[in-house]
Design an enzyme around this catalytic site. Structure first.
Site, PDB file in Angstrom:
ATOM      1  N   GLU A 151      -0.505   1.436   0.014  1.00  0.00           N
ATOM      2  CA  GLU A 151      -0.745   0.414   1.042  1.00  0.00           C
ATOM      3  C   GLU A 151      -1.204   1.011   2.375  1.00  0.00           C
ATOM      4  O   GLU A 151      -0.500   0.957   3.390  1.00  0.00           O
ATOM      5  CB  GLU A 151       0.518  -0.426   1.247  1.00  0.00           C
ATOM      6  CG  GLU A 151       0.855  -1.250   0.024  1.00  0.00           C
ATOM      7  CD  GLU A 151       1.988  -2.239   0.273  1.00  0.00           C
ATOM      8  OE1 GLU A 151       2.779  -2.028   1.203  1.00  0.00           O
ATOM      9  OE2 GLU A 151       2.085  -3.222  -0.479  1.00  0.00           O
ATOM     10  N   GLU A 305       1.503  -5.038  -7.441  1.00  0.00           N
ATOM     11  CA  GLU A 305       2.918  -5.252  -7.107  1.00  0.00           C
ATOM     12  C   GLU A 305       3.168  -6.722  -6.844  1.00  0.00           C
ATOM     13  O   GLU A 305       2.340  -7.405  -6.227  1.00  0.00           O
ATOM     14  CB  GLU A 305       3.294  -4.516  -5.812  1.00  0.00           C
ATOM     15  CG  GLU A 305       3.432  -3.035  -5.899  1.00  0.00           C
ATOM     16  CD  GLU A 305       3.891  -2.452  -4.553  1.00  0.00           C
ATOM     17  OE1 GLU A 305       4.573  -3.137  -3.783  1.00  0.00           O
ATOM     18  OE2 GLU A 305       3.514  -1.298  -4.291  1.00  0.00           O
ATOM     19  N   GLU A 353      15.497  -0.518   0.645  1.00  0.00           N
ATOM     20  CA  GLU A 353      15.107  -1.656  -0.196  1.00  0.00           C
ATOM     21  C   GLU A 353      16.086  -1.874  -1.348  1.00  0.00           C
ATOM     22  O   GLU A 353      15.708  -2.353  -2.412  1.00  0.00           O
ATOM     23  CB  GLU A 353      13.671  -1.460  -0.692  1.00  0.00           C
ATOM     24  CG  GLU A 353      12.704  -1.601   0.474  1.00  0.00           C
ATOM     25  CD  GLU A 353      11.241  -1.497   0.090  1.00  0.00           C
ATOM     26  OE1 GLU A 353      10.415  -2.108   0.793  1.00  0.00           O
ATOM     27  OE2 GLU A 353      10.916  -0.802  -0.887  1.00  0.00           O
TER      28      GLU A 353
HETATM   29  C1  GAL Z   1       5.267  -3.144  -0.873  1.00  0.00           C
HETATM   30  C2  GAL Z   1       5.376  -1.631  -1.027  1.00  0.00           C
HETATM   31  C3  GAL Z   1       6.536  -1.263  -1.918  1.00  0.00           C
HETATM   32  C4  GAL Z   1       7.756  -2.013  -1.534  1.00  0.00           C
HETATM   33  C5  GAL Z   1       7.475  -3.484  -1.588  1.00  0.00           C
HETATM   34  C6  GAL Z   1       8.676  -4.344  -1.248  1.00  0.00           C
HETATM   35  O1  GAL Z   1       4.558  -3.521   0.245  1.00  0.00           O
HETATM   36  O2  GAL Z   1       4.192  -1.091  -1.548  1.00  0.00           O
HETATM   37  O3  GAL Z   1       6.745   0.127  -1.827  1.00  0.00           O
HETATM   38  O4  GAL Z   1       8.136  -1.656  -0.243  1.00  0.00           O
HETATM   39  O5  GAL Z   1       6.475  -3.784  -0.663  1.00  0.00           O
HETATM   40  O6  GAL Z   1       8.359  -5.702  -1.290  1.00  0.00           O
END
Ligand code: GAL
Length: 637
Positions: A151, A305, A353
């Protein structure tokens, strides 16, 4: 080259972070992946500190074992370069390689994405670790794809950034005279007499120069892209043809121009985290999918994702009830994604997270979430045949990252302009009418569409204006809404009636911008209403479709106009319409499709994808789809 290498049909899996777990868990992971039908996992995204615990000292043993185990299990690896999170030893050794905020604060390690892409030490360290990985794993049989970084989106306002910005500006403008001209430098005594005087946008006493801000975004996009390219080229040199990607993230703050980036990757990858619990989540997912497909422009693209269930968020989490994970995945797959990937495989025990959902929840496999993961995974091989069927769209919406950036801080605008909401509104109203749309860059190829919609396309370059003229003259139907073409590529106002100088095309001039008080509607005759923003329009050959029924200055003045131009016609909507009014306009323009509110229908060649998000049965043609379910129907050829 197949996409990703060795993965048949649709990809299913997610970010896999085995380095966070004891090795005893790894066998269980592979067994559960097999049970779930997982065929691709993204490995190593944030593992730099494990791969290179001290400068130049590498530990690849654990990664070797992980890749071998996955390969034995028949699972492909999307192997990442870990450069989105430099390790503590690096940041202590190179404090100048941390990113600097606009207020001059140097950020420290302790989170992630703390790097200055303009810092030579960071560039060298990134290239080194990427080269090491390339050399070691390019021939590994598990390798299906390379995932560069994560990202891209960090902006730095450091001295390194400034130096690079000046070089970029010299290449763009050649002379200070041209730059001063483009930036309207005489305002507030901002004329530069030496390149060294130019700063990155920093904390200033009051408003900054919008042209400088926009150029800094473009520059940052180019600099980040350069970092991507550097790694991509190293990976490519190392071995056999393996597709290379990076996952794009979405947000007004992200200094990445997806149109330009999509040209540089082999596969467009996108992370989709819709922000609300109501049907906005489905709407945003569909919007994300249509954007990704459009950026890819014929190349493969993949939902890299999404969340399996609740998204951890300090702003409130979104639970995904029964079937919703599958429906969200199908929104993307139906719109062309080569699969459905997630963040992440296994919910973490610790770290920032730790409350993020995953395919394997904290409670383990005997859970609703994992059962749904297995059920959906079992359904995907049945869709393999559909993978290459193209999504067809006859209507396009302009997507202008520069308009989003330029309207982001609204201090220099006549009123708040929510560019994204205006684009999302057109998309959702058309989706509710069952119409599948593409997005297209303002300077992109428009010829294949019958209708192109330009929602509040604030920045309209000369080239984009010519593109719209050519499209309309050739028989296209253009529909633009308020503030389109308000400024040019240097954020300078288009004089003489705005509209990107296309006053002859629209057959009108815009004379005045009239922001309206929040909460007050301005009725249009037989056409619903406007809110927040209206413009005073003068007819110069166009016909008035409807007028404002009320409102100071605008009462009885044209609200929506249409002008024949060449073989086509140009419509102009001089206000922010409410959804119902857009729906009425699209009804008049006969923009209809097979779907309806709450039921996505996407046709791809022989295949019809139907996703029923409602709590009642849906009937589409001869197909009945139960509440909350999805179906793919093969239509007779
Ligand atoms: C994305 C990121 C992941 C994780 C995810 C959580 O933006 O690439 O590593 O942080 O969000 O929602």
């Amino acid at each position: 080259m197949d996409w990703p290498k060795g993965v048949d049909g649709l990809c299913y899996g997610g970010d896999y972070n085995p380095e966070q777990w004891p090795e005893t868990v790894w066998d269980d992971d592979v067994a559960l992946m097999r049970e779930a039908g997982v065929n691709l996992v993204s490995v190593g995204i944030f593992s730099w500190a494990r791969l290179e615990p001290r400068e130049g000292e590498y530990d690849f043993g654990w990664l070797d074992r992980v890749l071998d185990k996955l390969h034995e299990g028949g699972i492909g690896v999307n192997l990442a370069t870990p450069t989105a999170s430099p390790p503590p030893w690096f940041t202590l050794a190179h404090p100048d390689a941390l990113n600097t905020r606009p207020d001059g604060v140097l950020q420290v390690h302790g989170s992630r994405d703390t790097y200055d892409v303009h810092a030579p030490a960071y560039r060298e360290a990134s290239a080194r670790i990427a080269a090491e990985l390339a050399e070691r794993y390019a021939e590994h049989p598990a390798l299906a794809m390379w995932h560069v970084h994560n990202e891209y989106g960090s902006t730095s306002h450091s001295a390194h950034a400034e130096r690079a910005f000046r070089v970029w500006l010299q290449q763009k403008y050649a002379t200070l005279e041209a730059l001063n001209e483009a930036w309207w430098g005489s305002f507030w005594s901002q004329r530069y007499s030496d390149w060294e005087q130019i700063l990155a946008p920093r904390a200033t006493q009051y408003l900054t120069n919008p042209a400088l801000e926009l150029d800094f975004k473009r520059f940052t996009s180019d600099a980040l892209l350069d970092h991507f390219r550097e790694q991509r080229d190293l990976l490519r040199q190392a071995g056999p043809e393996i597709p290379i990607t990076t996952n794009l993230v979405f947000g007004q703050w992200v200094p990445v121009d997806p149109w330009r980036w999509a040209e540089e990757v082999d596969l467009v990858a996108f992370d989709s985290y819709p922000g609300d619990a109501d049907e906005t989540a489905e709407r945003e997912s569909a919007l994300h999918a249509d954007l990704s497909r459009s950026w890819a422009d014929g190349k493969p693209w993949l939902l890299m994702e999404q969340a399996a269930a609740a998204v951890h968020s300090p702003h409130g989490a979104i639970a995904k009830g029964p079937g919703r994970m599958a429906r969200h995945s199908m929104i993307h797959i139906s719109r062309g994604s080569k699969g459905a990937m997630f963040f992440q495989w296994r919910s973490g025990r610790g770290g920032a997270e730790q409350w993020h959902s995953a395919l394997v929840p904290h409670a383990g496999k005997d859970t609703r979430v994992f059962r749904e993961v297995v059920e959906f995974g079992a359904a995907l091989p049945g869709l393999a045949e559909t993978v290459d069927a193209p999504v067809e769209a006859d209507v396009a919406i302009l997507w202008s990252p520069e308009s989003w950036w330029a309207t982001g801080g609204h201090a220099s605008l006549p009123a708040k302009i929510d560019y994204f909401e205006n684009v999302a509104q057109i998309h959702r109203v058309l989706r509710d009418r069952g119409v599948t749309v593409d997005f297209v860059s303002p300077e992109g190829e428009l010829g294949e569409y019958s209708t192109v919609i330009a929602p509040t396309t604030y920045v309209l370059s000369r080239a984009a204006a010519e593109n719209l003229r050519w499209f309309t003259a050739g028989g296209g139907r253009l529909v633009a809404s308020y503030m389109t073409g308000a400024v040019d590529e240097h954020c300078q106002i288009w004089l003489g009636g705005f509209l990107g100088g296309l006053t002859d095309l629209f057959g009108i001039r815009v004379l005045e911008h009239l922001p309206q008080p929040a909460g007050e509607l301005r009725a249009l005759w037989n056409f619903g209403a406007a809110e927040r923003f209206c413009e005073l329009v003068e007819l110069r050959g166009a016909q008035c479709v409807t007028q404002y029924a009320t409102g100071e200055v605008i009462e009885n003045q044209p609200a929506v106009t249409v002008n024949p131009f060449g073989e086509g016609e140009a419509w102009y909507v001089s206000c922010k319409l409410v959804d119902e009014a857009w729906d009425r306009l699209f009804e008049a323009l006969e923009l209809n499709g097979p779907g309806q509110r709450g039921v996505d229908v996407v046709d791809r060649g022989q295949w019809r994808f139907i996703i029923n998000h409602t709590d009642t049965e849906a009937r589409v043609g001869h197909v009945i789809v139960p509440a909350g379910a999805w179906a793919v129907d093969k239509r007779p050829e």
